[in-house]
Scaffold this motif. Structure first.
Motif, PDB file in Angstrom:
ATOM      1  N   UNK A 111       0.825  -1.201   0.000  1.00 53.67           N
ATOM      2  CA  UNK A 111       0.000   0.000   0.000  1.00 53.67           C
ATOM      3  C   UNK A 111       0.859   1.251   0.000  1.00 53.67           C
ATOM      4  N   UNK A 112       2.001   1.217   0.647  1.00 59.50           N
ATOM      5  CA  UNK A 112       2.922   2.356   0.581  1.00 59.50           C
ATOM      6  C   UNK A 112       3.470   2.529  -0.836  1.00 59.50           C
ATOM      7  N   UNK A 113       3.746   1.426  -1.495  1.00 55.77           N
ATOM      8  CA  UNK A 113       4.218   1.506  -2.885  1.00 55.77           C
ATOM      9  C   UNK A 113       3.137   2.084  -3.789  1.00 55.77           C
ATOM     10  N   UNK A 114       1.880   1.686  -3.535  1.00 53.82           N
ATOM     11  CA  UNK A 114       0.779   2.222  -4.326  1.00 53.82           C
ATOM     12  C   UNK A 114       0.588   3.714  -4.063  1.00 53.82           C
ATOM     13  N   UNK A 115       0.752   4.122  -2.811  1.00 54.05           N
ATOM     14  CA  UNK A 115       0.691   5.552  -2.484  1.00 54.05           C
ATOM     15  C   UNK A 115       1.762   6.319  -3.251  1.00 54.05           C
ATOM     16  N   UNK A 116       2.982   5.760  -3.275  1.00 54.33           N
ATOM     17  CA  UNK A 116       4.080   6.411  -3.996  1.00 54.33           C
ATOM     18  C   UNK A 116       3.783   6.497  -5.491  1.00 54.33           C
ATOM     19  N   UNK A 117       3.220   5.419  -6.050  1.00 54.49           N
ATOM     20  CA  UNK A 117       2.908   5.409  -7.482  1.00 54.49           C
ATOM     21  C   UNK A 117       1.881   6.475  -7.836  1.00 54.49           C
ATOM     22  N   UNK A 118       0.799   6.536  -7.065  1.00 58.71           N
ATOM     23  CA  UNK A 118      -0.232   7.532  -7.339  1.00 58.71           C
ATOM     24  C   UNK A 118       0.313   8.946  -7.137  1.00 58.71           C
ATOM     25  N   UNK A 119       1.152   9.116  -6.151  1.00 64.16           N
ATOM     26  CA  UNK A 119       1.731  10.431  -5.894  1.00 64.16           C
ATOM     27  C   UNK A 119       2.621  10.877  -7.048  1.00 64.16           C
ATOM     28  N   UNK A 120       3.425   9.956  -7.562  1.00 65.21           N
ATOM     29  CA  UNK A 120       4.295  10.287  -8.699  1.00 65.21           C
ATOM     30  C   UNK A 120       3.458  10.647  -9.925  1.00 65.21           C
ATOM     31  N   UNK A 121       2.389   9.885 -10.164  1.00 69.49           N
ATOM     32  CA  UNK A 121       1.514  10.184 -11.301  1.00 69.49           C
ATOM     33  C   UNK A 121       0.841  11.545 -11.137  1.00 69.49           C
ATOM     34  N   UNK A 163      -0.637  13.869   6.803  1.00 69.97           N
ATOM     35  CA  UNK A 163      -0.044  14.549   5.650  1.00 69.97           C
ATOM     36  C   UNK A 163       1.023  13.652   5.031  1.00 69.97           C
ATOM     37  N   UNK A 164       1.624  14.143   3.988  1.00 70.27           N
ATOM     38  CA  UNK A 164       2.636  13.351   3.300  1.00 70.27           C
ATOM     39  C   UNK A 164       2.585  13.591   1.813  1.00 70.27           C
ATOM     40  N   UNK A 165       3.165  12.672   1.069  1.00 70.78           N
ATOM     41  CA  UNK A 165       3.291  12.883  -0.367  1.00 70.78           C
ATOM     42  C   UNK A 165       1.976  12.713  -1.108  1.00 70.78           C
ATOM     43  N   UNK A 166       1.094  11.805  -0.660  1.00 71.08           N
ATOM     44  CA  UNK A 166      -0.154  11.581  -1.377  1.00 71.08           C
ATOM     45  C   UNK A 166      -1.080  12.789  -1.306  1.00 71.08           C
ATOM     46  N   UNK A 167      -1.411  13.328  -0.116  1.00 76.58           N
ATOM     47  CA  UNK A 167      -2.279  14.512  -0.086  1.00 76.58           C
ATOM     48  C   UNK A 167      -1.704  15.700  -0.853  1.00 76.58           C
ATOM     49  N   UNK A 168      -0.404  15.963  -0.670  1.00 75.56           N
ATOM     50  CA  UNK A 168       0.190  17.128  -1.328  1.00 75.56           C
ATOM     51  C   UNK A 168       0.209  16.972  -2.839  1.00 75.56           C
ATOM     52  N   UNK A 169       0.464  15.756  -3.338  1.00 80.63           N
ATOM     53  CA  UNK A 169       0.497  15.556  -4.787  1.00 80.63           C
ATOM     54  C   UNK A 169      -0.892  15.699  -5.405  1.00 80.63           C
ATOM     55  N   UNK A 170      -1.917  15.199  -4.702  1.00 80.06           N
ATOM     56  CA  UNK A 170      -3.285  15.347  -5.206  1.00 80.06           C
ATOM     57  C   UNK A 170      -3.722  16.805  -5.165  1.00 80.06           C
ATOM     58  N   UNK A 171      -3.353  17.519  -4.118  1.00 79.12           N
ATOM     59  CA  UNK A 171      -3.650  18.949  -4.047  1.00 79.12           C
ATOM     60  C   UNK A 171      -2.952  19.690  -5.180  1.00 79.12           C
ATOM     61  N   UNK A 172      -1.697  19.341  -5.449  1.00 80.29           N
ATOM     62  CA  UNK A 172      -0.945  19.995  -6.528  1.00 80.29           C
ATOM     63  C   UNK A 172      -1.613  19.782  -7.874  1.00 80.29           C
TER      64      UNK A 172
END
Length: 465
Positions: free
Chosen positions: A211-221, A281-290
């Motif tokens: 699930x952490x890997x999936x979070x990273x993948x979605x965040x990168x996308x 917070x973290x990379x997923x919320x910030x990437x989706x907000x961006x």
């Protein structure tokens, strides 16, 4: 391709609206592990689908008429006669300008009728969230009466003067701005909940879990999408297409792009720092907000025609082919999906357990007093099976909130179809200076609210977060 854009783009936009809303409204039911949903859940699910279908009919009619209307109100076409009903054109206004106001009035008439329909249902179902309350039937039953009311409202609006609806457009604009503010809060709450849920599935320490890997993948996308849209804005919204011979004129739009880029980069860095006191917070919320902030700015830049090589009306040879209304379609999908999501979760805090099965295995008589033979037991069993059990238990969501959210959603779509209460040409959807500024400010507010969610635990230490 260009000749198909006005009608096909609008119809596709509204069809996507239907799809997005239907998917969201059925999500809770279709994704459930329960193989045999209870009658209560099925009643609520089909009620939402029916309301979505009625809203889509309204939007389709309004969208198709606005892009297939004749050039004048004085023609013999049936549509000209419909649009001219109770249409008061100011003196000195030519036929083309009068038609523009008639089209805006028609869209507002249709959306006003649907909005009033949902407002009435919202008022009558306040506090009714259980099937034991007979007022719930106003939401999930009495369909012949409600369909008749829906049709009557859409006919009655043509007996009201056009000046009323032109004034109502400003009320709809204010309601739409309120809808955008609700959308921001719902979106931020949703991405935090999403991030926390997936992190808990692996455990906070298991950073190499699936699930952490999936979070990273979605965040990168998501970050890639934000970067890609930023590149598009720098490339195709920095050249003056209204006057190709003029130098400059696009500084404001370049500023919007640059400011948005700096803003979401700072939010992303701040989100990592905020994990020290806010684990959501973290990379997923910030990437989706961006990505969402950048998409809003992209839509804002597309709403203007001065520096817009993506605009359909551009005469430049290097404009981008294809129906640009796709951007508006995506925007409306997001709006309706979040509105439907809001209608389901707005009372989640005190509706826990609403989607669970309610056991009604209560004996009809006391077993100590049951003195029956086998034949009597068989007859009683058949009688119980033949009886249709009455609906009971919680609805699973707040019907009043559902209709209120739907009312705001339909008014927001009305603003997009009328270029935020301005006259428009057939084929132009959500393109005006007002639309541009509303979307830019909406993006800034989204960033500011997310920034506040990062620093609030530090500023307000006495509160529990």
């Amino acid at each position: 391709m260009a000749c198909l854009v006005p009608l096909a783009g609008c119809v596709a936009c509204q069809a996507c609206t239907c799809l997005g809303g239907s998917v969201c409204s059925c999500l809770c039911g279709l994704c459930s592990k329960e193989k045999n949903p209870s009658k209560e859940r099925m009643a609520g699910r089909w009620a939402r689908i029916t309301y979505l279908a009625l809203a889509v009919v309204t939007i389709l009619v309004a969208g198709v008429v606005r892009d297939t209307a004749p050039a004048s109100l004085t023609g013999d076409e049936v549509l000209s006669k419909v649009l001219s009903v109770n249409m008061d054109c100011p003196e000195g206004l030519d036929s083309k300008d009068c038609m523009a106001k008639a089209l805006r009035t028609f869209v507002l008439r249709m959306c006003f009728a649907t909005a009033v329909f949902h407002l009435c249902l919202a008022l009558f179902t306040i506090g009714a969230s259980d099937y034991s309350n007979p007022r719930v039937m106003l939401h999930s039953g009495l369909w012949p009466v409600k369909l008749g009311m829906w049709l009557l409202l859409h006919v009655m609006v043509f007996f009201i003067s056009s000046s009323f609806f032109l004034a109502f457009g400003w009320v709809a604009l204010i309601a739409s701005v309120f809808f955008l503010l609700i959308q921001i809060v719902i979106f931020i709450e949703w991405i935090y909940e999403w991030n926390e849920t997936w992190v808990q599935l692996d455990g906070t320490e298991n950073v190499t879990g699936p699930w952490h890997i999936l979070i990273l993948l979605i965040s990168v996308l998501s970050l890639g999408a934000a970067i890609g849209m930023t590149v598009v804005m720098f490339m195709w919204f920095g050249k003056n297409t209204a006057d190709p011979t003029a130098e400059g004129g696009c500084e404001l739009y370049t500023f919007f792009t640059s400011f948005n880029l700096v803003f979401w980069l700072l939010l992303t860095l701040g989100s990592f720092r905020a994990t020290a006191w806010n684990h959501a917070t973290g990379i997923l919320p910030s990437s989706l907000i961006s990505a969402f902030m950048t998409f809003k700015v992209l839509m804002a830049l597309y709403a203007q025609n001065q520096c817009n090589q993506l605009a359909d009306g551009s005469d430049t040879s290097d404009k981008i082919p294809g129906p640009p209304q796709l951007l508006t379609a995506i925007s409306i999908i997001i709006a309706i999906v979040l509105a439907a999501y809001n209608s389901v979760v707005i009372t989640k805090a005190h509706e826990d357990g609403a989607f669970s099965c309610v056991s009604r295995a209560v004996p009809l008589v006391e077993m100590d007093n049951a003195n029956t033979n086998n034949m009597e037991e068989g007859e009683a069993s058949e009688a119980r099976e033949s009886e249709e059990p009455a609906l009971s238990g919680p609805v699973g969501y707040n019907p009043a909130a559902f209709h209120f959210a739907f009312m705001l959603g339909i008014l927001y779509v009305a603003m997009q179809l009328t270029n935020w209460n301005e006259d428009f040409k057939p084929g132009e959807i959500d393109k005006s200076k007002a639309s541009m500024w509303i979307k830019v400010v909406d993006s800034w507010v989204l960033g500011l609210v997310y920034l506040w969610s990062l620093i609030a635990p530090v500023v307000l230490k006495d509160r529990t977060w």
